[in-house]
Write a protein that holds these residues in place. Sequence first.
Motif, PDB file in Angstrom:
ATOM      1  N   LEU A   8      33.653  53.203  43.701  1.00 17.08           N
ATOM      2  CA  LEU A   8      34.919  53.538  44.353  1.00 17.08           C
ATOM      3  C   LEU A   8      35.202  55.038  44.277  1.00 17.08           C
ATOM      4  O   LEU A   8      34.953  55.657  43.239  1.00 17.08           O
ATOM      5  N   LEU A  10      37.824  56.693  43.618  1.00 19.37           N
ATOM      6  CA  LEU A  10      39.139  56.787  43.002  1.00 19.37           C
ATOM      7  C   LEU A  10      39.028  56.414  41.532  1.00 19.37           C
ATOM      8  O   LEU A  10      37.969  56.018  41.072  1.00 19.37           O
ATOM      9  N   THR A  12      40.923  53.953  38.552  1.00 21.48           N
ATOM     10  CA  THR A  12      41.823  52.817  38.425  1.00 21.48           C
ATOM     11  C   THR A  12      41.837  52.322  36.984  1.00 21.48           C
ATOM     12  O   THR A  12      41.084  52.805  36.145  1.00 21.48           O
ATOM     13  N   THR A  16      43.101  46.530  36.670  1.00 16.80           N
ATOM     14  CA  THR A  16      42.790  46.445  38.101  1.00 16.80           C
ATOM     15  C   THR A  16      41.321  46.110  38.315  1.00 16.80           C
ATOM     16  O   THR A  16      40.981  45.319  39.192  1.00 16.80           O
ATOM     17  N   LYS A  17      40.438  46.688  37.491  1.00 16.05           N
ATOM     18  CA  LYS A  17      39.016  46.357  37.579  1.00 16.05           C
ATOM     19  C   LYS A  17      38.793  44.883  37.267  1.00 16.05           C
ATOM     20  O   LYS A  17      37.991  44.212  37.915  1.00 16.05           O
ATOM     21  N   LEU A  20      39.882  42.886  40.230  1.00 15.04           N
ATOM     22  CA  LEU A  20      38.860  42.975  41.280  1.00 15.04           C
ATOM     23  C   LEU A  20      37.674  42.079  40.952  1.00 15.04           C
ATOM     24  O   LEU A  20      37.199  41.331  41.810  1.00 15.04           O
ATOM     25  N   ASP A  45      34.600  53.387  38.950  1.00 15.74           N
ATOM     26  CA  ASP A  45      35.636  54.215  39.567  1.00 15.74           C
ATOM     27  C   ASP A  45      35.238  55.668  39.331  1.00 15.74           C
ATOM     28  O   ASP A  45      35.421  56.217  38.262  1.00 15.74           O
ATOM     29  N   CYS A  90      38.410  45.102  48.946  1.00 13.72           N
ATOM     30  CA  CYS A  90      38.496  46.518  48.560  1.00 13.72           C
ATOM     31  C   CYS A  90      39.530  47.262  49.406  1.00 13.72           C
ATOM     32  O   CYS A  90      40.270  48.101  48.901  1.00 13.72           O
ATOM     33  N   PHE A  94      42.686  48.696  47.343  1.00 13.62           N
ATOM     34  CA  PHE A  94      42.598  50.143  47.122  1.00 13.62           C
ATOM     35  C   PHE A  94      42.960  50.977  48.345  1.00 13.62           C
ATOM     36  O   PHE A  94      42.804  52.194  48.320  1.00 13.62           O
ATOM     37  N   GLU A  95      43.410  50.313  49.415  1.00  7.57           N
ATOM     38  CA  GLU A  95      43.819  50.999  50.635  1.00  7.57           C
ATOM     39  C   GLU A  95      42.714  51.903  51.179  1.00  7.57           C
ATOM     40  O   GLU A  95      42.963  53.017  51.637  1.00  7.57           O
ATOM     41  N   LEU A  96      41.487  51.405  51.117  1.00 10.32           N
ATOM     42  CA  LEU A  96      40.351  52.125  51.673  1.00 10.32           C
ATOM     43  C   LEU A  96      40.236  51.825  53.168  1.00 10.32           C
ATOM     44  O   LEU A  96      40.724  50.795  53.646  1.00 10.32           O
TER      45      LEU A  96
END
Length: 137
Positions: A8, A10, A12, A16-17, A20, A45, A90, A94-96
């Motif tokens: 990623l 970013l 985090t 959060t991981k 995910l 990350d 994702c 994560f707003e990807l």
Amino acid sequence: MPSIQIDLPLTTTAATKQALAQRVGAIYGEIMQIGRDLLTVSVHDLGEGGVWRRHDAGPPTPSALIMCDIRRGRPPETRAHLAQSLIDVCVEMFELEACWVKVEFTQHAGDEMYHPHLGGFNADWNADERPATASST
């Protein structure tokens, strides 16, 4: 194996991981029709500027990469469904941008993955497999 590595662009939190990994495990178990106790998920990350995609127009774009090491034998449609589902989670979490999340598959024979909890090597995948347990990743 199977294993999924997610790189990623970013940073985090561990929580959060874990969330995910939980979602990826559920997606993988449903689509690939296996017990989630076989799946390993690693989340890298790499921070801002950690993953890039080169394209023809302009400078490289921040991107994400998902590597899926799986047993060979699944049809392309199943792998495509898995890939799109992993991209979707994702993008949601994560707003990807979906167009910058790439999924790659490496397919292996069962005897290329060793699981101590199975007592040794895995078996080759076959279409009659069904999840053995409901354990989470």
